[in-house]
Design a protein around this motif. Structure first.
Motif, PDB file in Angstrom:
ATOM      1  N   SER B   2       0.836  -1.198   0.000  1.00 22.57           N
ATOM      2  CA  SER B   2       0.000   0.000   0.000  1.00 22.57           C
ATOM      3  C   SER B   2       0.867   1.242   0.000  1.00 22.57           C
ATOM      4  O   SER B   2       1.270   1.735   1.035  1.00 22.57           O
ATOM      5  CB  SER B   2      -0.895  -0.010   1.226  1.00 22.57           C
ATOM      6  OG  SER B   2      -0.101  -0.118   2.371  1.00 22.57           O
ATOM      7  N   TYR B   4       1.141   5.122  -0.846  1.00 25.00           N
ATOM      8  CA  TYR B   4       0.367   6.307  -1.166  1.00 25.00           C
ATOM      9  C   TYR B   4       1.302   7.338  -1.742  1.00 25.00           C
ATOM     10  O   TYR B   4       2.336   7.623  -1.165  1.00 25.00           O
ATOM     11  CB  TYR B   4      -0.290   6.879   0.098  1.00 25.00           C
ATOM     12  CG  TYR B   4      -1.267   5.927   0.706  1.00 25.00           C
ATOM     13  CD1 TYR B   4      -2.518   5.775   0.141  1.00 25.00           C
ATOM     14  CD2 TYR B   4      -0.907   5.170   1.802  1.00 25.00           C
ATOM     15  CE1 TYR B   4      -3.420   4.896   0.694  1.00 25.00           C
ATOM     16  CE2 TYR B   4      -1.805   4.286   2.360  1.00 25.00           C
ATOM     17  CZ  TYR B   4      -3.058   4.152   1.806  1.00 25.00           C
ATOM     18  OH  TYR B   4      -3.938   3.278   2.347  1.00 25.00           O
ATOM     19  N   LEU B  13      -6.076   9.630  -0.658  1.00 25.22           N
ATOM     20  CA  LEU B  13      -6.037   8.350   0.047  1.00 25.22           C
ATOM     21  C   LEU B  13      -5.941   7.155  -0.896  1.00 25.22           C
ATOM     22  O   LEU B  13      -5.707   6.038  -0.455  1.00 25.22           O
ATOM     23  CB  LEU B  13      -7.274   8.206   0.925  1.00 25.22           C
ATOM     24  CG  LEU B  13      -7.497   9.352   1.897  1.00 25.22           C
ATOM     25  CD1 LEU B  13      -8.644   9.031   2.825  1.00 25.22           C
ATOM     26  CD2 LEU B  13      -6.232   9.628   2.694  1.00 25.22           C
ATOM     27  N   ARG B  94     -16.855   8.911   5.660  1.00 21.55           N
ATOM     28  CA  ARG B  94     -15.535   9.132   5.067  1.00 21.55           C
ATOM     29  C   ARG B  94     -15.266  10.625   4.847  1.00 21.55           C
ATOM     30  O   ARG B  94     -14.189  11.113   5.163  1.00 21.55           O
ATOM     31  CB  ARG B  94     -15.467   8.406   3.718  1.00 21.55           C
ATOM     32  CG  ARG B  94     -14.085   8.460   3.062  1.00 21.55           C
ATOM     33  CD  ARG B  94     -14.173   8.206   1.565  1.00 21.55           C
ATOM     34  NE  ARG B  94     -14.650   6.900   1.252  1.00 21.55           N
ATOM     35  CZ  ARG B  94     -13.866   5.858   0.923  1.00 21.55           C
ATOM     36  NH1 ARG B  94     -12.569   6.009   0.876  1.00 21.55           N
ATOM     37  NH2 ARG B  94     -14.383   4.694   0.617  1.00 21.55           N
ATOM     38  N   PRO B 138      -3.881   7.372  11.071  1.00 23.06           N
ATOM     39  CA  PRO B 138      -4.792   7.136   9.940  1.00 23.06           C
ATOM     40  C   PRO B 138      -4.458   8.021   8.739  1.00 23.06           C
ATOM     41  O   PRO B 138      -3.960   9.131   8.901  1.00 23.06           O
ATOM     42  CB  PRO B 138      -6.161   7.473  10.523  1.00 23.06           C
ATOM     43  CG  PRO B 138      -5.900   8.331  11.699  1.00 23.06           C
ATOM     44  CD  PRO B 138      -4.553   7.967  12.227  1.00 23.06           C
ATOM     45  N   ASP B 139      -4.754   7.504   7.575  1.00 26.27           N
ATOM     46  CA  ASP B 139      -4.355   8.185   6.343  1.00 26.27           C
ATOM     47  C   ASP B 139      -5.014   9.553   6.188  1.00 26.27           C
ATOM     48  O   ASP B 139      -4.429  10.455   5.610  1.00 26.27           O
ATOM     49  CB  ASP B 139      -4.636   7.304   5.123  1.00 26.27           C
ATOM     50  CG  ASP B 139      -6.057   6.764   5.120  1.00 26.27           C
ATOM     51  OD1 ASP B 139      -6.845   7.149   6.016  1.00 26.27           O
ATOM     52  OD2 ASP B 139      -6.374   5.959   4.230  1.00 26.27           O
ATOM     53  N   ASN B 157      -2.280   3.885   8.243  1.00 25.65           N
ATOM     54  CA  ASN B 157      -3.387   2.948   8.411  1.00 25.65           C
ATOM     55  C   ASN B 157      -4.624   3.452   7.683  1.00 25.65           C
ATOM     56  O   ASN B 157      -4.895   4.659   7.650  1.00 25.65           O
ATOM     57  CB  ASN B 157      -3.684   2.755   9.901  1.00 25.65           C
ATOM     58  CG  ASN B 157      -2.780   1.697  10.497  1.00 25.65           C
ATOM     59  OD1 ASN B 157      -2.512   0.676   9.857  1.00 25.65           O
ATOM     60  ND2 ASN B 157      -2.292   1.940  11.694  1.00 25.65           N
ATOM     61  N   ARG B 158      -5.343   2.511   7.111  1.00 29.64           N
ATOM     62  CA  ARG B 158      -6.533   2.859   6.329  1.00 29.64           C
ATOM     63  C   ARG B 158      -7.749   2.171   6.937  1.00 29.64           C
ATOM     64  O   ARG B 158      -7.674   1.006   7.328  1.00 29.64           O
ATOM     65  CB  ARG B 158      -6.358   2.393   4.880  1.00 29.64           C
ATOM     66  CG  ARG B 158      -5.247   3.116   4.142  1.00 29.64           C
ATOM     67  CD  ARG B 158      -4.907   2.381   2.861  1.00 29.64           C
ATOM     68  NE  ARG B 158      -4.396   1.058   3.130  1.00 29.64           N
ATOM     69  CZ  ARG B 158      -4.680  -0.009   2.389  1.00 29.64           C
ATOM     70  NH1 ARG B 158      -5.451   0.080   1.346  1.00 29.64           N
ATOM     71  NH2 ARG B 158      -4.182  -1.190   2.706  1.00 29.64           N
TER      72      ARG B 158
END
Lengths: 546, 273
Positions: B2, B4, B13, B94, B138-139, B157-158
């Motif tokens: 993953s 980014y 994201l 979200r 978190p992202d 973290n997602r």
């Protein structure tokens, strides 16, 4: 006003004792009945029987200290060499910078009041009396680690600390480009950089301590307040290989280079240099037996030595280190001179040699040295293997004039446990240097070519130097180059009492479990009739080898 | 894997293709390493600002109920801590998380960056060492910070979302402990970077595996156990101070070309020469 040092002339016995020619008793040849010898061994001391016929060189006894150091300092400031007295050079609106030797001197740290505190108090008082307000105090660290607040406070004393810290009393920062100035180039093309504050001052006052003849002179300003861009011109393999020795400035290419730089600096700056010299009273009180010829040990001396050995053996490494680094030496000031750098340094040098020099006849096949717990670069820190190398091959090997104590191709035996141990905040680049660079090569020229620049410009090491208390990234290279004359000269290096043979191998040395084994290894090559010399420490001694 | 990659206009994201390699990278942990805040602070801020008063109270009470579990998790396993902590976010939309992440970064996080850490990131970048953030945060919080720092790539973290709302679960891999090390290895392999040439900066003993995987590990403001590990493994230890405690010492420039050094300083020294 009589010069305080003049009083020494009256001390006939002491004077005679310190005539260099009258020091034959300082070179002792061991026989069967000779006592064992005390040998520094990291944070411990060995007490070892050396082979019959071994020559032991003892340092001269300490010169008598000045009876009134403060009066002597006043006298020096009022009667400088080849310059007007300090007060006559002052005016209220001038900008003054006072540069101060850092924690690398003296070793171990001296009892309070430190000489620098005494000097500062008098100089600051003079400046205040003449209305000089724009005064900055800069610790001349060059690429050494920044001194901590507590260390600075101890060195400069409460008065200066309270008045100037932290805005006008600080460590030199060789990586703050805005605070550096280039003064020009010498006739040899050496770039001369300096602290901008010092360069733009109307008067630069340098406060120095000479522990050995390598210190002081033009080196104080040209090195202490200079960045990597300047240092690389003399702290390099070629220059250091041409220095015989560092303790003999007249025959040292390192000093010739810093002298050229110093002269150039003098063209644009007004420098008032104050140099001091200390005697060899490194240990006092319960440890004063360390200065003695072991043949004259009393039962009380032996008991104290055994007690010291037992204590050190039974403490953890960290406790041992703390205990030793907290020890303060009862050094006495044996001279102070002020004024023109060269004139002052000549007088200081003469006094330092009077204290340290011992005439020695001929070179030895095997030289034994013991590396103590401290060197200029690990005060309140760990003596890592690269520093052991620097202390043994860079400093102790170079404790000579004329010729090295060991003949060319001879064997150097170094007593130290040699552990793979580094201080992660003080010596971060040393770790990489030891594990990465030395794993690849021990050739100083190759190290210089391949790695020096990378370490000198490494952002993390620069950051740790500027904001932490780390030595500059390039510093381990200088420590390695420092040992280069010895590496070129000796044929074999054996680490005696080495606890980690792979560390010795990484340094290019052989390892022996004990001193006896190391001597056996050396004599197996040099022959049973090989001459052996032990350079007795502490304190320090400089051999005038005929 | 993953990875980014930050991009100005699109959804920050979403995983992006790898950027070209410079040959060296510096991997930075976030909480306690480059900012003087921790994950719990970010969580409380988010939960305390999530919606109406009633909703906030419910989320905060839910968080409070988790405190004993969080304490135990912190003592035992960083992955478990992340899992337990982010369960409290269940049900948040979200888009709300994205806006709160932006707000938290702008109002809080940037002000708590260690100034010397930012300098070091810049100095490393100037030396050709590309920065990458590898964090358990978190992202939605890391993305705006990465954008602020000009960091192209980061691992964070997602959350797993269902119908636009957080399920309280984390998508694999959960960025903690060994997973960070594995992520760095994959990242380096994808860019043909030799990890032996890479630097890593972290503050917690949970990051020991992450640091050990890199050629140049550095313990930053280490906790007691990481400090012990650093001492035994001979890793450099560095201390960053918060903005209030640190004093600027002047310009920090890490020029690679000695001529540039000289020209820069010569220009500055006209008055003294």
């Amino acid at each position: 006003m009589a010069r305080p040092e003049g009083k020494l002339k009256e001390l006939k016995t002491a004077e005679l004792r310190h005539e260099v020619g009258a020091r034959s008793d300082l070179v002792v040849k061991l026989n069967r009945r000779s006592e064992r010898r005390v040998i520094p061994y990291g944070e411990e001391f060995l007490f070892e029987k050396l082979p019959v016929g071994t020559r032991v060189i003892y340092p001269p006894p300490p010169l008598d200290p000045l009876a009134d150091p403060d009066q002597a300092i006043r006298y020096a400031i009022l009667h400088p060499e080849n310059q007007d007295p300090l007060f006559a050079q002052l005016s209220p609106n001038m900008r003054v910078t006072i540069a101060i030797d850092d924690i690398s001197l003296p070793l171990p740290q001296m009892r309070r009041p430190d000489i620098r505190e005494r000097l500062l108090n008098q100089v600051l008082q003079t400046l205040a009396d003449y209305g000089v307000d724009d005064v900055h105090l800069v610790i001349a660290t060059s690429l050494h680690r920044r001194m901590t607040e507590a260390e600075i406070r101890r060195v400069v004393g409460e008065r200066a600390f309270k008045q100037y810290w932290p805005d006008r009393l600080y460590n030199f920062d060789a990586e703050n480009r805005a605070e550096l100035a280039m003064l020009g180039k010498t006739e040899h093309g050496e770039e001369v950089w300096l602290s901008r504050r010092a360069a733009e001052s109307d008067l630069l006052i340098y406060l120095n301590i000479n522990l050995v003849p390598m210190d002081g002179g033009h080196k104080s300003v040209a090195v202490g307040l200079a960045p990597y861009q300047s240092l690389r011109h003399h702290h390099n393999v070629e220059t250091l290989r041409d220095s015989h020795s560092y303790m003999d400035p007249a025959r040292s290419a390192l000093h010739r280079s810093s002298d050229r730089m110093g002269k150039l600096i003098h063209k644009s700056l007004n420098i008032f240099q104050i140099e001091t010299a200390v005697n060899t009273r490194m240990y006092g009180g319960m440890l004063d037996f360390l200065h003695k010829n072991e043949d004259r040990f009393t039962d009380w001396d032996r008991t104290r030595l055994k007690g010291f050995q037992w204590t050190m053996r039974n403490l953890s490494n960290e406790m041992r280190r703390n205990l030793l680094h907290n020890y303060a030496a009862p050094y006495g000031m044996i001279g102070v001179w002020a004024g023109d750098t060269e004139a002052v340094h000549q007088k200081a040098l003469a006094r330092v040699f009077q204290q340290y020099a011992v005439p020695v006849k001929g070179q030895a096949d095997i030289l034994i040295v013991g590396v103590p717990y401290i060197c200029p670069y690990n005060v309140n820190s760990i003596m890592n293997p690269v520093l052991v190398q620097c202390t043994a091959m860079g400093y102790l090997f170079n404790m000579y004039r004329n010729k090295p104590l060991v003949r060319e191709g001879g064997t150097l035996i170094i007593c130290h446990p040699l552990r793979d141990e580094f201080h992660p905040e003080h010596h971060p680049s040393y770790i990489e240097f030891f594990h990465r660079c030395l794993a690849e090569t021990t050739d100083a020229v190759e190290l210089e070519k391949k790695f020096e620049r990378e370490f000198a410009r490494n952002p993390t090491y620069i950051h740790m130097y500027r904001y932490g208390n780390a030595y500059h990234g390039v510093h381990p290279f200088y420590m390695w180059y420092w040992g280069e004359p010895a590496r070129q000269h000796v044929g074999r290096v054996i680490a005696a009492g080495c606890e980690e043979p792979e560390v010795a191998a990484r340094l290019g040395w052989e390892a022996a479990d004990t001193l006896d084994e190391a001597i056996a290894m050396a004599t197996s090559e040099q022959g049973r009739s090989a001459s052996i010399t032990y350079l007795h420490l502490p304190p320090l001694v400089i051999a005038d080898v005929e | 894997m993953s990875v980014y990659t930050h991009k100005k206009s699109s959804n920050a994201l979403a995983p992006k293709p790898p950027t070209p390699s410079s040959g060296r990278a510096a991997f930075y942990d976030l909480d306690g390493t480059i900012v003087d805040l921790n994950l719990v602070h970010a969580a409380i801020f988010t939960l305390a600002n999530v919606g109406e008063w009633s909703g906030r109270v419910a989320y905060l009470l839910g968080f409070a109920a988790r405190i004993p579990r969080l304490y135990v998790a912190e003592r035992r396993d960083r992955r478990l801590l992340n899992t337990v902590l982010f369960e409290a976010f269940k049900g948040i939309s979200r888009d709300r998380l994205l806006s709160l992440g932006e707000e938290y970064c702008e109002r809080i996080l940037i002000g708590h960056l260690f100034p010397h850490a930012v300098e070091l990131i810049e100095a490393n970048r100037a030396a050709g060492i590309e920065p990458v953030l590898v964090t358990g945060s978190p992202d939605f919080i890391v993305a705006p910070l990465a954008r602020h720092l000009g960091v192209a790539d980061f691992a964070a973290n997602r959350f797993v979302f269902s119908r636009g709302r957080a399920t309280g679960r984390l998508a694999e891999p959960v960025m903690a402990g060994d997973e960070k090390a594995a992520w760095c290895a994959n990242y380096a392999a994808g860019r043909n970077i030799d990890l032996a040439n890479c630097w890593g900066y972290a503050d917690s003993h949970y990051d020991t595996a992450f640091l050990a995987n890199l050629g140049h590990p550095v313990a930053v403001n280490p906790d007691r156990r990481l400090r012990a590990a650093a001492l035994s493994r001979q890793w450099p230890v560095i201390h960053f101070e918060s903005a209030a405690a640190s004093q600027p010492l002047g310009d920090f420039e890490s020029a690679q070309d000695p001529k540039q050094d000289i020209e820069r300083s010569t220009r500055g020294s006209d008055g003294a020469a």
